[in-house]
Design a protein around this motif. Structure first.
Motif, PDB file in Angstrom:
ATOM      1  N   ALA A   1      22.272  31.530  28.648  1.00  0.00           N
ATOM      2  CA  ALA A   1      23.492  31.350  29.439  1.00  0.00           C
ATOM      3  C   ALA A   1      23.813  29.871  29.556  1.00  0.00           C
ATOM      4  CB  ALA A   1      23.317  31.979  30.824  1.00  0.00           C
ATOM      5  N   THR A   2      24.854  29.576  30.290  1.00  0.00           N
ATOM      6  CA  THR A   2      25.225  28.196  30.570  1.00  0.00           C
ATOM      7  C   THR A   2      25.627  28.087  32.033  1.00  0.00           C
ATOM      8  OG1 THR A   2      26.586  26.322  29.846  1.00  0.00           O
ATOM      9  CG2 THR A   2      27.660  28.478  29.993  1.00  0.00           C
TER      10      THR A   2
ATOM     11  N   LYS B   1      26.471  38.842  44.928  1.00  0.00           N
ATOM     12  CA  LYS B   1      26.025  38.013  43.808  1.00  0.00           C
ATOM     13  C   LYS B   1      26.161  38.829  42.526  1.00  0.00           C
ATOM     14  CE  LYS B   1      21.151  38.989  44.889  1.00  0.00           C
ATOM     15  NZ  LYS B   1      19.881  38.388  45.337  1.00  0.00           N
ATOM     16  N   VAL B   2      26.588  38.156  41.473  1.00  0.00           N
ATOM     17  CA  VAL B   2      26.839  38.861  40.212  1.00  0.00           C
ATOM     18  C   VAL B   2      25.912  38.400  39.102  1.00  0.00           C
ATOM     19  CG1 VAL B   2      29.240  39.394  40.731  1.00  0.00           C
ATOM     20  CG2 VAL B   2      28.687  37.206  39.650  1.00  0.00           C
ATOM     21  N   VAL B   3      25.341  37.209  39.240  1.00  0.00           N
ATOM     22  CA  VAL B   3      24.443  36.689  38.211  1.00  0.00           C
ATOM     23  C   VAL B   3      23.294  35.946  38.869  1.00  0.00           C
ATOM     24  CG1 VAL B   3      24.211  35.212  36.180  1.00  0.00           C
ATOM     25  CG2 VAL B   3      26.366  36.384  36.597  1.00  0.00           C
TER      26      VAL B   3
ATOM     27  N   VAL C   1      30.569  36.563  43.574  1.00  0.00           N
ATOM     28  CA  VAL C   1      31.747  37.138  42.946  1.00  0.00           C
ATOM     29  C   VAL C   1      32.917  36.151  42.902  1.00  0.00           C
ATOM     30  CG1 VAL C   1      32.686  38.121  45.079  1.00  0.00           C
ATOM     31  CG2 VAL C   1      33.132  39.252  42.876  1.00  0.00           C
ATOM     32  N   ALA C   2      32.883  35.141  43.762  1.00  0.00           N
ATOM     33  CA  ALA C   2      33.931  34.130  43.770  1.00  0.00           C
ATOM     34  C   ALA C   2      33.686  33.029  42.742  1.00  0.00           C
ATOM     35  CB  ALA C   2      34.051  33.507  45.161  1.00  0.00           C
ATOM     36  N   GLY C   3      32.565  33.127  42.015  1.00  0.00           N
ATOM     37  CA  GLY C   3      32.262  32.139  40.990  1.00  0.00           C
ATOM     38  C   GLY C   3      31.472  30.946  41.489  1.00  0.00           C
TER      39      GLY C   3
ATOM     40  N   ALA D   1      19.838  36.569  34.413  1.00  0.00           N
ATOM     41  CA  ALA D   1      19.049  37.794  34.568  1.00  0.00           C
ATOM     42  C   ALA D   1      19.914  38.903  35.140  1.00  0.00           C
ATOM     43  CB  ALA D   1      17.863  37.535  35.495  1.00  0.00           C
ATOM     44  N   HIS D   2      19.733  40.100  34.595  1.00  0.00           N
ATOM     45  CA  HIS D   2      20.421  41.283  35.090  1.00  0.00           C
ATOM     46  C   HIS D   2      19.405  42.407  35.249  1.00  0.00           C
ATOM     47  CE1 HIS D   2      24.506  39.668  34.560  1.00  0.00           C
ATOM     48  NE2 HIS D   2      24.021  39.085  33.482  1.00  0.00           N
ATOM     49  N   SER D   3      19.529  43.126  36.354  1.00  0.00           N
ATOM     50  CA  SER D   3      18.603  44.219  36.644  1.00  0.00           C
ATOM     51  C   SER D   3      19.300  45.568  36.496  1.00  0.00           C
ATOM     52  CB  SER D   3      18.058  44.080  38.069  1.00  0.00           C
ATOM     53  OG  SER D   3      17.282  45.209  38.421  1.00  0.00           O
TER      54      SER D   3
END
Length: 318
Positions: free
Chosen positions: A250-251, A210-212, A280-282, A228-230
């Motif tokens: 964000a959107t 997961k990226v976001v 990561v694949a969106g 959110a980012h850690s």
């Protein structure tokens, strides 16, 4: 000043409700903040029913709202009718049960009241029901298993890395005091363990790469989206600590936004706090919708507060 037509139902310490109270006070909108669940210990209810409906008052100290005037309720986190003024044991259990039935029965039967959110809608928003609604609305949902059969518990974990979650609130008072059950991976020695029979286990296949992380607050049809980012590794971002997590506006794809609105409306909710992740694949995965979630830590806090106040004010002034 006119009598209050808005009830803020919550406990003594609720920073999120404080923001809404302050906003309504700035607008000069009368309200009564009352811990409805503190009835009968420190809250008084006097309600009389006639052909024209319920009349009477609900009060906590100097704060009072007349039942016939009530037009809007912000239902946050009131107490749970502990009935501490009654001797512990069967008498207290009976008093608590009767207090809940009396208070909630009267409030539920008041006409023309706008709820944010209605307690029955909150109760209906169980996690299994959410997952079904997510999928129906076209949102991606992780593979999920709920049950108490050890063999099936183990099989689900073997298929793919699995995480354990709670079906209810994550905080509880345990033998060692206040504890929080964050999302956790199932270690090999616990997969298919006989103690899985003890209760309903809620497992999901982990969303890897997961990226976001997204936090979305819904107020009526308005969406307030943050990512959110850690700065530290995490499995459950809530466990990373607020100092390590940053939120930015964000959107989300229109199809996901449509799904969020559809599900929120479908449960009869005016407000909901959503948690989603993007891999990561969106692909965007829907994890949870909290009908009474927190929002004061997001960058859209003031806008969310004003939107909730708008709903209450509109109901109270029309």
């Amino acid at each position: 000043m006119p009598d209050p037509r808005i009830l803020i139902a919550t406990g003594s310490f609720d920073a999120t409700a404080d923001f809404v109270v302050e906003e309504l006070n700035r607008r000069g909108i009368p309200l009564a903040r009352i811990d409805t669940g503190a009835f009968p210990d420190s809250v008084d209810l006097s309600a009389t029913f006639g052909q024209d409906g319920w009349r009477g008052r609900l009060s906590e100290g100097a704060r009072t709202v007349r039942l016939e005037d009530l037009r809007a309720v912000l239902w946050r986190r009131p107490s749970n009718f502990p009935a501490d003024s009654v001797e512990a044991g069967p008498s207290r259990e009976f008093a608590s049960r009767e207090a809940r039935s009396g208070m909630m029965g009267v409030l539920y039967s008041l006409p023309d009241v706008a709820w944010v959110n209605h307690p029955l809608a909150i109760m209906a928003c169980t996690k299994p029901a959410q997952l079904a609604a997510f999928a129906t609305a076209g949102l991606l949902v992780p593979a999920t298993w709920i049950g108490n059969v050890p063999q099936d518990h183990g099989s689900f974990c073997v298929e793919e890395s699995a995480v354990s979650k709670t079906l209810g609130p994550i905080a509880y008072d345990g033998p060692e005091g206040y504890q929080v059950l964050y999302v956790s991976r199932i270690p090999p020695e616990h997969q298919g363990h006989p103690r899985a029979r003890a209760t309903a286990n809620f497992l999901q296949h982990e969303i890897r790469d997961k990226v976001v992380e997204y936090r979305v607050a819904v107020v009526a049809d308005r969406l307030f989206i943050s990512e959110a980012h850690s700065s530290v590794p995490y499995l459950d971002i809530r466990a990373a600590g607020r100092d390590a997590v940053t939120y930015t506006p964000a959107t989300l794809p229109e199809a996901v936004q449509t799904g969020i609105r559809t599900v929120t409306r479908g449960f009869g909710l005016v407000f909901a706090a959503w948690d989603l992740v993007q891999d990561v694949a969106g692909r965007v995965w829907a994890l949870e919708m909290n009908p009474n979630g927190q929002w004061a830590f997001t960058p859209d806090r003031d806008d969310i507060c004003r939107a909730i106040a708008d709903c209450l004010e509109e109901a109270a002034t029309t």
